[in-house]
Scaffold this active site. Sequence first.
Site, PDB file in Angstrom:
ATOM      1  N   ASN A  22      37.211  41.076  26.193  1.00 27.03           N
ATOM      2  CA  ASN A  22      37.574  40.833  26.906  1.00 27.03           C
ATOM      3  C   ASN A  22      38.025  39.318  27.236  1.00 27.03           C
ATOM      4  O   ASN A  22      39.186  39.303  27.288  1.00 27.03           O
ATOM      5  CB  ASN A  22      37.032  41.250  28.371  1.00 27.03           C
ATOM      6  CG  ASN A  22      36.384  42.861  28.679  1.00 27.03           C
ATOM      7  OD1 ASN A  22      36.177  42.890  29.372  1.00 27.03           O
ATOM      8  ND2 ASN A  22      38.002  43.717  28.371  1.00 27.03           N
ATOM      9  N   LYS A  24      30.922  42.688  24.524  1.00 25.92           N
ATOM     10  CA  LYS A  24      32.277  43.157  26.030  1.00 25.92           C
ATOM     11  C   LYS A  24      33.109  42.173  26.625  1.00 25.92           C
ATOM     12  O   LYS A  24      34.293  42.055  27.044  1.00 25.92           O
ATOM     13  CB  LYS A  24      31.548  44.356  26.922  1.00 25.92           C
ATOM     14  CG  LYS A  24      33.086  45.119  27.614  1.00 25.92           C
ATOM     15  CD  LYS A  24      33.359  46.117  26.970  1.00 25.92           C
ATOM     16  CE  LYS A  24      34.825  46.449  27.303  1.00 25.92           C
ATOM     17  NZ  LYS A  24      34.818  47.376  28.649  1.00 25.92           N
ATOM     18  N   GLU A  63      40.090  40.447  37.044  1.00 25.17           N
ATOM     19  CA  GLU A  63      38.624  40.344  36.763  1.00 25.17           C
ATOM     20  C   GLU A  63      38.605  38.840  36.171  1.00 25.17           C
ATOM     21  O   GLU A  63      37.707  38.487  36.025  1.00 25.17           O
ATOM     22  CB  GLU A  63      38.248  41.364  36.246  1.00 25.17           C
ATOM     23  CG  GLU A  63      38.178  43.084  37.769  1.00 25.17           C
ATOM     24  CD  GLU A  63      37.690  43.964  36.320  1.00 25.17           C
ATOM     25  OE1 GLU A  63      36.463  44.398  37.137  1.00 25.17           O
ATOM     26  OE2 GLU A  63      38.465  44.470  35.046  1.00 25.17           O
ATOM     27  N   GLY A 100      35.788  55.335  38.715  1.00 26.24           N
ATOM     28  CA  GLY A 100      35.442  56.416  39.046  1.00 26.24           C
ATOM     29  C   GLY A 100      35.337  57.675  39.093  1.00 26.24           C
ATOM     30  O   GLY A 100      34.480  58.687  39.247  1.00 26.24           O
TER      31      GLY A 100
HETATM   32  P1  NAP Z   1      40.211  51.174  39.870  1.00 24.97           P
HETATM   33  O1  NAP Z   1      41.314  52.378  39.340  1.00 24.97           O
HETATM   34  O2  NAP Z   1      41.411  50.200  40.468  1.00 24.97           O
HETATM   35  O3  NAP Z   1      39.388  51.049  40.856  1.00 24.97           O
HETATM   36  C1  NAP Z   1      38.415  51.020  41.991  1.00 24.97           C
HETATM   37  C2  NAP Z   1      38.529  51.070  42.867  1.00 24.97           C
HETATM   38  O4  NAP Z   1      37.430  51.083  43.854  1.00 24.97           O
HETATM   39  C3  NAP Z   1      39.982  51.722  43.718  1.00 24.97           C
HETATM   40  O5  NAP Z   1      39.356  53.050  43.491  1.00 24.97           O
HETATM   41  C4  NAP Z   1      39.456  51.513  45.470  1.00 24.97           C
HETATM   42  O6  NAP Z   1      40.552  51.934  46.065  1.00 24.97           O
HETATM   43  C5  NAP Z   1      37.965  51.465  45.312  1.00 24.97           C
HETATM   44  N1  NAP Z   1      37.382  50.283  45.579  1.00 24.97           N
HETATM   45  C6  NAP Z   1      37.754  48.885  46.120  1.00 24.97           C
HETATM   46  N2  NAP Z   1      36.854  48.530  47.109  1.00 24.97           N
HETATM   47  C7  NAP Z   1      36.706  49.698  47.857  1.00 24.97           C
HETATM   48  C8  NAP Z   1      35.728  49.319  48.794  1.00 24.97           C
HETATM   49  N3  NAP Z   1      35.190  48.189  49.792  1.00 24.97           N
HETATM   50  N4  NAP Z   1      34.963  50.564  49.227  1.00 24.97           N
HETATM   51  C9  NAP Z   1      35.778  51.933  48.551  1.00 24.97           C
HETATM   52  N5  NAP Z   1      36.170  51.666  47.524  1.00 24.97           N
HETATM   53  C10 NAP Z   1      36.409  50.253  46.931  1.00 24.97           C
HETATM   54  O7  NAP Z   1      39.770  49.949  38.837  1.00 24.97           O
HETATM   55  P2  NAP Z   1      39.506  51.393  37.552  1.00 24.97           P
HETATM   56  O8  NAP Z   1      40.337  50.930  36.197  1.00 24.97           O
HETATM   57  O9  NAP Z   1      38.880  52.144  37.488  1.00 24.97           O
HETATM   58  O10 NAP Z   1      38.062  49.741  36.719  1.00 24.97           O
HETATM   59  C11 NAP Z   1      37.489  49.788  37.312  1.00 24.97           C
HETATM   60  C12 NAP Z   1      35.895  48.954  36.701  1.00 24.97           C
HETATM   61  O11 NAP Z   1      35.604  49.589  35.045  1.00 24.97           O
HETATM   62  C13 NAP Z   1      36.726  47.423  36.492  1.00 24.97           C
HETATM   63  O12 NAP Z   1      35.663  46.336  35.882  1.00 24.97           O
HETATM   64  C14 NAP Z   1      37.116  48.202  35.160  1.00 24.97           C
HETATM   65  O13 NAP Z   1      37.665  47.038  34.048  1.00 24.97           O
HETATM   66  C15 NAP Z   1      36.347  49.027  34.200  1.00 24.97           C
HETATM   67  N6  NAP Z   1      36.684  49.812  33.506  1.00 24.97           N
HETATM   68  C16 NAP Z   1      38.224  50.350  33.416  1.00 24.97           C
HETATM   69  C17 NAP Z   1      38.173  51.111  32.422  1.00 24.97           C
HETATM   70  C18 NAP Z   1      39.699  51.715  32.787  1.00 24.97           C
HETATM   71  O14 NAP Z   1      39.554  52.805  31.626  1.00 24.97           O
HETATM   72  N7  NAP Z   1      40.059  51.654  33.248  1.00 24.97           N
HETATM   73  C19 NAP Z   1      37.489  51.340  31.335  1.00 24.97           C
HETATM   74  C20 NAP Z   1      36.166  50.170  31.184  1.00 24.97           C
HETATM   75  C21 NAP Z   1      36.206  49.917  32.117  1.00 24.97           C
HETATM   76  P3  NAP Z   1      41.418  51.185  46.091  1.00 24.97           P
HETATM   77  O15 NAP Z   1      42.121  51.941  45.270  1.00 24.97           O
HETATM   78  O16 NAP Z   1      41.576  51.252  48.253  1.00 24.97           O
HETATM   79  O17 NAP Z   1      41.129  49.883  46.650  1.00 24.97           O
HETATM   80  O1  PAF Z   2      40.011  45.390  29.816  1.00 22.28           O
HETATM   81  C1  PAF Z   2      40.308  46.399  29.136  1.00 22.28           C
HETATM   82  O2  PAF Z   2      41.754  46.852  28.889  1.00 22.28           O
HETATM   83  C2  PAF Z   2      39.302  46.896  28.342  1.00 22.28           C
HETATM   84  O3  PAF Z   2      38.177  46.523  28.440  1.00 22.28           O
HETATM   85  C3  PAF Z   2      39.984  46.563  26.834  1.00 22.28           C
HETATM   86  C4  PAF Z   2      39.007  46.850  25.530  1.00 22.28           C
HETATM   87  C5  PAF Z   2      40.241  45.191  26.368  1.00 22.28           C
HETATM   88  C6  PAF Z   2      40.887  47.210  25.509  1.00 22.28           C
HETATM   89  O4  PAF Z   2      42.086  47.530  26.734  1.00 22.28           O
END
Ligand code: NAP
Ligand code: PAF
Length: 297
Positions: free
Chosen positions: A180, A176, A258, A12
């Site tokens: 995963n 995807k 997840e 985000g």
């Molecule tokens: P993250 O860093 O944990 O981000 C989630 C955010 O949502 C946290 O800041 C959390 O805040 C917030 N949140 C949760 N509940 C909330 C609520 N009720 N109101 C407002 N904010 C809230 O996770 P992420 O790594 O960004 O991943 C997000 C999604 O994208 C996941 O499904 C992940 O698998 C996917 N994704 C991630 C990546 C990556 O590289 N990071 C790549 C591809 C896909 P708090 O910290 O306060 O809980």
């Molecule tokens: O969830 C993850 O970590 C990623 O979607 C992937 C593609 C498995 C790479 O680490």
Amino acid sequence: MNITILGAGAIGSLWACHLKEAGHNVSLWLRTPKISSHTLQLDDQTPLTFTTNDDTRLEQSDVLLITVKAWQVKEALLPLLDKLHTDTILVFMHNGMGAVEEVENELRHYPVVLATTTQAAMKPSLDKVNHTGAGQTQLGPFNAKGTQCQFLAEVFNHTLPDVFWTSDIQTALWQKLAINCAINPLTALEQCRNGNLAEARYSEPLRHIIQEVSEVMAQEGIPVSFSELNSKVYKVITATKDNYSSMQQDLCYQRPTEIDFITGYLCRKAQEHKINVPANQALYDEIKRIEHSWRTQ
Ligand code: NAP
Ligand code: PAF
């Protein structure tokens, strides 16, 4: 455009910074309502300040980009719905499947778009975000109103390329999900890097997992072959060999995973189609067992 980000975590925050840099009015909706502004620094760029939890900005949003984790979608989104205009486009960007279906009824008046991304980001601290890997993002419609939102792919592509529109987002999400299902639970249970899964001892377990996933996908009407899926999984294992998967990290830090929206979703679909998926079921059970054990500690 007026864009609000719900879930200013790693992904985000990455989008928030890029969208603001591209000239959009971006605000954040944080879990903690008392904060009225929040600063984010993307890599070594100038820090950007965002308005947070502003009801007026939320009401005026053209887009609500929802980047919470799959299991957080319901709790984060439902309290905001009566503050939103029904023209606001809801864009869901998370790993896994089934989270949007859980709130489908509540979303029927909104244009809904689903997204899947292979961009990678991490937040080393609350006000910093690092773009750790370039990837692609696909957007596509979840409902009829969502089919009119193709222009969003262009808007997002100007912001953080490559972004594509697909009328068949379910296929993209399943592909995807398959990756995963193969990489996440195994790396989490073994507490290893993605690249370790290329070792010979993992080829049998991976074969079983991927075979089961391809059977369920076929029953879901998703065009796929075992060999195509197998080579996609190994490509990701190689391309991300030094990385730890998100589930490995979640398990390591005792955060909820997840799994219910990845392997759990696969197992639920398998049950609907009366397909046995013992390899995936065993991984699901083991991750759930570990998650439960934290609660009884
Ligand atoms: P993250 O860093 O944990 O981000 C989630 C955010 O949502 C946290 O800041 C959390 O805040 C917030 N949140 C949760 N509940 C909330 C609520 N009720 N109101 C407002 N904010 C809230 O996770 P992420 O790594 O960004 O991943 C997000 C999604 O994208 C996941 O499904 C992940 O698998 C996917 N994704 C991630 C990546 C990556 O590289 N990071 C790549 C591809 C896909 P708090 O910290 O306060 O809980
Ligand atoms: O969830 C993850 O970590 C990623 O979607 C992937 C593609 C498995 C790479 O680490």
